[in-house]
Write a protein that holds these residues in place. Structure first.
Motif, PDB file in Angstrom:
ATOM      1  N   ARG A 114      96.925   1.756  51.654  1.00 21.19           N
ATOM      2  CA  ARG A 114      97.144   1.087  50.364  1.00 21.19           C
ATOM      3  C   ARG A 114      98.557   0.544  50.268  1.00 21.19           C
ATOM      4  O   ARG A 114      98.775  -0.575  49.787  1.00 21.19           O
ATOM      5  N   HIS A 115      99.527   1.341  50.718  1.00 22.20           N
ATOM      6  CA  HIS A 115     100.924   0.899  50.648  1.00 22.20           C
ATOM      7  C   HIS A 115     101.141  -0.391  51.426  1.00 22.20           C
ATOM      8  O   HIS A 115     101.803  -1.317  50.959  1.00 22.20           O
ATOM      9  N   PHE A 116     100.577  -0.452  52.631  1.00 24.67           N
ATOM     10  CA  PHE A 116     100.800  -1.630  53.463  1.00 24.67           C
ATOM     11  C   PHE A 116      99.982  -2.826  53.000  1.00 24.67           C
ATOM     12  O   PHE A 116     100.405  -3.962  53.138  1.00 24.67           O
ATOM     13  N   GLU A 117      98.813  -2.572  52.448  1.00 28.09           N
ATOM     14  CA  GLU A 117      98.015  -3.674  51.914  1.00 28.09           C
ATOM     15  C   GLU A 117      98.668  -4.282  50.678  1.00 28.09           C
ATOM     16  O   GLU A 117      98.706  -5.494  50.507  1.00 28.09           O
ATOM     17  N   ASP A 118      99.216  -3.390  49.820  1.00 29.48           N
ATOM     18  CA  ASP A 118      99.875  -3.877  48.605  1.00 29.48           C
ATOM     19  C   ASP A 118     101.169  -4.602  48.940  1.00 29.48           C
ATOM     20  O   ASP A 118     101.526  -5.607  48.318  1.00 29.48           O
ATOM     21  N   GLY A 119     101.895  -4.076  49.920  1.00 28.75           N
ATOM     22  CA  GLY A 119     103.140  -4.715  50.345  1.00 28.75           C
ATOM     23  C   GLY A 119     104.203  -4.760  49.264  1.00 28.75           C
ATOM     24  O   GLY A 119     105.113  -5.584  49.303  1.00 28.75           O
ATOM     25  N   VAL A 120     104.112  -3.847  48.290  1.00 26.85           N
ATOM     26  CA  VAL A 120     105.049  -3.898  47.175  1.00 26.85           C
ATOM     27  C   VAL A 120     106.320  -3.110  47.466  1.00 26.85           C
ATOM     28  O   VAL A 120     107.331  -3.298  46.808  1.00 26.85           O
ATOM     29  N   GLN A 121     106.280  -2.231  48.426  1.00 24.70           N
ATOM     30  CA  GLN A 121     107.465  -1.455  48.758  1.00 24.70           C
ATOM     31  C   GLN A 121     108.118  -2.011  50.009  1.00 24.70           C
ATOM     32  O   GLN A 121     107.454  -2.245  51.015  1.00 24.70           O
ATOM     33  N   GLY A 122     109.421  -2.201  49.947  1.00 22.73           N
ATOM     34  CA  GLY A 122     110.129  -2.660  51.126  1.00 22.73           C
ATOM     35  C   GLY A 122     110.001  -1.687  52.271  1.00 22.73           C
ATOM     36  O   GLY A 122     110.071  -2.072  53.443  1.00 22.73           O
ATOM     37  N   PHE A 123     109.786  -0.400  51.948  1.00 21.95           N
ATOM     38  CA  PHE A 123     109.656   0.609  52.985  1.00 21.95           C
ATOM     39  C   PHE A 123     108.519   0.290  53.948  1.00 21.95           C
ATOM     40  O   PHE A 123     108.515   0.754  55.092  1.00 21.95           O
ATOM     41  N   SER A 124     107.537  -0.474  53.504  1.00 23.83           N
ATOM     42  CA  SER A 124     106.376  -0.776  54.349  1.00 23.83           C
ATOM     43  C   SER A 124     106.741  -1.648  55.550  1.00 23.83           C
ATOM     44  O   SER A 124     105.918  -1.862  56.426  1.00 23.83           O
ATOM     45  N   ASN A 125     107.986  -2.144  55.611  1.00 23.43           N
ATOM     46  CA  ASN A 125     108.435  -2.880  56.786  1.00 23.43           C
ATOM     47  C   ASN A 125     108.807  -1.956  57.946  1.00 23.43           C
ATOM     48  O   ASN A 125     109.018  -2.424  59.066  1.00 23.43           O
ATOM     49  N   ALA A 126     108.900  -0.650  57.686  1.00 21.90           N
ATOM     50  CA  ALA A 126     109.350   0.292  58.711  1.00 21.90           C
ATOM     51  C   ALA A 126     108.380   0.340  59.884  1.00 21.90           C
ATOM     52  O   ALA A 126     107.177   0.169  59.733  1.00 21.90           O
ATOM     53  N   GLU A 127     108.927   0.596  61.063  1.00 19.00           N
ATOM     54  CA  GLU A 127     108.119   0.644  62.280  1.00 19.00           C
ATOM     55  C   GLU A 127     107.489   2.010  62.510  1.00 19.00           C
ATOM     56  O   GLU A 127     106.498   2.137  63.227  1.00 19.00           O
ATOM     57  N   VAL A 128     108.076   3.037  61.944  1.00 19.88           N
ATOM     58  CA  VAL A 128     107.546   4.396  62.042  1.00 19.88           C
ATOM     59  C   VAL A 128     107.475   4.986  60.641  1.00 19.88           C
ATOM     60  O   VAL A 128     108.393   4.801  59.842  1.00 19.88           O
ATOM     61  N   VAL A 129     106.369   5.652  60.348  1.00 13.50           N
ATOM     62  CA  VAL A 129     106.185   6.286  59.044  1.00 13.50           C
ATOM     63  C   VAL A 129     105.887   7.767  59.248  1.00 13.50           C
ATOM     64  O   VAL A 129     105.002   8.126  60.016  1.00 13.50           O
ATOM     65  N   VAL A 130     106.647   8.622  58.572  1.00 13.88           N
ATOM     66  CA  VAL A 130     106.415  10.062  58.607  1.00 13.88           C
ATOM     67  C   VAL A 130     106.023  10.500  57.201  1.00 13.88           C
ATOM     68  O   VAL A 130     106.812  10.375  56.267  1.00 13.88           O
ATOM     69  N   LYS A 131     104.801  10.986  57.050  1.00  9.96           N
ATOM     70  CA  LYS A 131     104.295  11.401  55.742  1.00  9.96           C
ATOM     71  C   LYS A 131     104.680  12.850  55.469  1.00  9.96           C
ATOM     72  O   LYS A 131     104.388  13.749  56.261  1.00  9.96           O
ATOM     73  N   LEU A 132     105.322  13.093  54.322  1.00  7.26           N
ATOM     74  CA  LEU A 132     105.792  14.423  53.954  1.00  7.26           C
ATOM     75  C   LEU A 132     105.077  14.897  52.697  1.00  7.26           C
ATOM     76  O   LEU A 132     105.194  14.282  51.650  1.00  7.26           O
ATOM     77  N   GLY A 133     104.340  15.988  52.798  1.00  6.17           N
ATOM     78  CA  GLY A 133     103.700  16.575  51.625  1.00  6.17           C
ATOM     79  C   GLY A 133     104.576  17.657  51.052  1.00  6.17           C
ATOM     80  O   GLY A 133     104.289  18.853  51.188  1.00  6.17           O
ATOM     81  N   GLY A 134     105.659  17.287  50.412  1.00  2.00           N
ATOM     82  CA  GLY A 134     106.630  18.261  49.909  1.00  2.00           C
ATOM     83  C   GLY A 134     107.874  18.258  50.787  1.00  2.00           C
ATOM     84  O   GLY A 134     107.927  17.598  51.831  1.00  2.00           O
ATOM     85  N   TRP A 135     108.879  19.000  50.365  1.00  2.00           N
ATOM     86  CA  TRP A 135     110.131  18.993  51.115  1.00  2.00           C
ATOM     87  C   TRP A 135     110.769  20.369  51.099  1.00  2.00           C
ATOM     88  O   TRP A 135     110.834  21.041  50.065  1.00  2.00           O
ATOM     89  N   ASP A 136     111.229  20.801  52.236  1.00  2.00           N
ATOM     90  CA  ASP A 136     111.982  22.033  52.411  1.00  2.00           C
ATOM     91  C   ASP A 136     113.016  21.749  53.485  1.00  2.00           C
ATOM     92  O   ASP A 136     112.674  21.413  54.619  1.00  2.00           O
ATOM     93  N   ALA A 137     114.289  21.869  53.123  1.00  3.34           N
ATOM     94  CA  ALA A 137     115.364  21.529  54.053  1.00  3.34           C
ATOM     95  C   ALA A 137     115.325  22.365  55.324  1.00  3.34           C
ATOM     96  O   ALA A 137     115.849  21.963  56.366  1.00  3.34           O
ATOM     97  N   ASN A 138     114.686  23.542  55.277  1.00  3.78           N
ATOM     98  CA  ASN A 138     114.566  24.382  56.462  1.00  3.78           C
ATOM     99  C   ASN A 138     113.710  23.719  57.542  1.00  3.78           C
ATOM    100  O   ASN A 138     113.712  24.159  58.696  1.00  3.78           O
TER     101      ASN A 138
END
Length: 386
Positions: free
Chosen positions: A302-326
Motif C-alpha cells: 500500500r505504501h509503495f502504491e500510494d507513493g505518498v511517503q518519500g520513504f518509499s524511494n528507499a532501496e531497502v525496507v526493514v519493517k519494525l513491529g515496535g522498538w527496543d533499543a536492546n
C-alpha cells in the motif's frame, strides 16, 4: 574460527532476482519485518519479506528463497576451521577421540543451510547446524571426507566471485563482507523515528568502519535551537529545507552512515528531497502495525502504491513491529543482510552510485542520463527526486 552456540531462533525469508538490469522507473525493494520484540531474546523473531520490483504503478512479486538469519548454530565442538577458495569453501570440524567411520557421518547440505551429525556410542550427535550459510551453494557438488581426527566438508559456491568471510551469515561475516561490497558507498537511514535511525546508524558505523553522522545534530547546530522549538516557530518545511542542504553537502562524502531526521520533520519524508539521498544506499526503518508477514507485506505494498511517503524511494525496507533499543544490533544485522542481497542482485550498483555523485546528483536515479544532459528538461523529470 570459533562457532558460537545460540538458542535464539530467528527466521526470515529472502528473495532472489534473476534479472539485474535497471530499466526506466524500476527500483528494487527489499523488505524485512520484525514482530514486536519481547523481553527475552529467546522469543525474538523477524522475517525478511518478499523483494518487490516497483515499476511506475504496478508491483511484480519476485521469487523467494526461505532461510534464517542470525543463524541458529548448534555444535558439540567449540571450534571449526574455515577457508575460502576461488570457487568453493572448506569447513573442518574436529572429531576428537571418537572412533567413527564414513558410515557414521551424516551431511545434509541445501542451497543455504548445512547440518552435520555423527553417530557414536548409540547417540546421534550434531556437530554443526546452521540455518543460513553466508551465501548459496551447489548442494549436489558437496564433498566430504575424514582426515585423521577432522571431518572436512567442501562446499561449491553458486557465486564463485563472492568472498565468504565465514561459513555462516552473522554480524561479523556481514560487516566484513558488506564493507567490501559497498566499495565506500555511504548508507542513509530514513524512517518515522529519528531515535531509531540514530541507534542503527551507530551500530552500522561501528561494524562497517564508517563514520556515523546525524543530520538532527547538524540542523540544530545551524539553527542554534532544538528541532521542536524551530518547528513551533517556522514549521516543518524550514527544517526539511535545511536538512536537504546538509544532505547535498554530505552526498559527496564516502564511508558515512547518515541518520536522517525521522517523520514529517525531515527531508526524507518528501519525495522532492531525494536527489542527494540517492548518492548512497538507503534503508527505510519502517515502524509497522503488522503482526505477521502477510499483513506487513500488504502494508508495504500500500505504501509503495500510494507513493505518498518519500520513504518509499528507499532501496531497502526493514519493517519494525515496535522498538527496543536492546535490539539495535539485530535490526542493523537485518539491514546488512538486505543490503548484501541488493548489491549481489547487481554488482554494478556501487559504481552506478559513484557515477551518479560525479554527475552532480541530478535526480535521475536509477536511469542515469549522459554527461551534459539535464534530466529536468527530459521526459524523465517525473523520476523520484528529480
Amino acid at each position: 574460527m570459533a562457532a558460537s552456540t545460540s538458542t535464539t531462533s530467528t527466521t526470515f525469508c529472502l528473495s532472489s532476482k534473476n534479472s539485474t538490469k535497471f530499466q526506466k522507473f524500476l527500483l528494487t525493494k527489499t523488505f524485512v519485518s520484525f514482530p514486536k520484540p519481547k523481553l527475552t531474546a529467546a522469543t525474538s523473531h523477524f522475517r525478511l519479506i518478499s523483494r518487490w520490483a516497483f515499476s511506475n504503478s504496478s508491483f511484480k512479486k519476485l521469487s523467494r528463497v526461505f532461510c534464517s538469519t542470525l543463524p541458529t548454530v548448534s555444535t558439540s565442538t567449540t571450534h571449526y576451521e574455515f577457508s575460502d577458495g576461488s570457487s568453493e569453501v572448506e569447513l573442518r570440524l574436529k572429531l576428537g577421540d571418537v572412533d567413527v567411520s564414513s558410515k557414521d557421518i551424516f551431511v545434509d547440505a541445501n542451497d543455504n543451510s548445512l547440518v552435520i551429525k555423527v553417530q557414536h556410542s548409540g547417540f546421534l550427535q550434531t556437530l554443526i547446524n546452521t540455518s543460513c550459510l553466508y551465501e548459496r551453494i551447489k548442494p549436489g557438488e558437496t564433498i566430504w571426507y575424514i582426515d585423521d581426527d577432522e571431518l572436512v566438508v567442501n562446499l561449491k559456491k553458486q557465486d564463485p566471485e563472492l568472498n565468504w568471510p565465514d561459513i555462516i551469515e552473522s554480524w561479523e561475516s556481514l560487516t566484513a563482507g558488506v564493507t567490501q561490497l559497498l566499495q565506500g558507498t555511504s548508507v542513509y537511514l530514513v524512517g518515522e523515528s529519528t531515535e531509531i535511525n540514530q541507534k542503527i546508524a551507530r551500530e552500522l558505523a561501528v561494524g562497517l568502519g564508517y563514520t556515523p553522522l546525524e543530520t538532527k545534530e547538524l540542523v540544530e547546530a545551524f539553527a542554534k535551537q532544538t528541532i521542536d522549538s524551530w518547528v513551533a516557530v517556522e514549521g516543518y518545511d524550514a527544517v526539511a529545507e535545511v536538512e536537504g542542504a546538509i544532505l547535498e553537502n554530505l552526498s559527496s562524502h564516502a564511508r558515512k552512515v547518515v541518520a536522517t531526521i525521522g517523520g514529517k520533520h525531515g527531508a526524507a519524508s518528501r519525495t522532492t528531497q531525494w536527489r542527494h539521498l540517492f548518492a548512497g544506499f538507503t534503508v527505510w526503518l519502517s515502524e509497522s502495525e503488522a503482526t505477521d508477514e502477510a499483513s506487513a507485506r500488504d502494508e508495504a505494498t500500500r505504501h509503495f502504491e500510494d507513493g505518498v511517503q518519500g520513504f518509499s524511494n528507499a532501496e531497502v525496507v526493514v519493517k519494525l513491529g515496535g522498538w527496543d533499543a536492546n535490539y539495535s544490533k539485530t535490526v542493523a544485522q537485518a539491514s546488512l543482510s538486505a543490503l548484501k542481497r541488493l548489491i549481489l542482485s547487481d554488482r554494478k550498483l556501487p559504481g552506478k552510485k559513484s557515477l551518479y555523485v560525479r554527475l552532480g546528483c541530478r535526480g535521475d536515479w536509477p536511469d542515469i542520463k549522459p554527461p551534459g544532459c539535464n534530466p529536468s528538461t527530459t521526459d524523465d523529470a517525473s523520476l523520484p527526486g528529480s
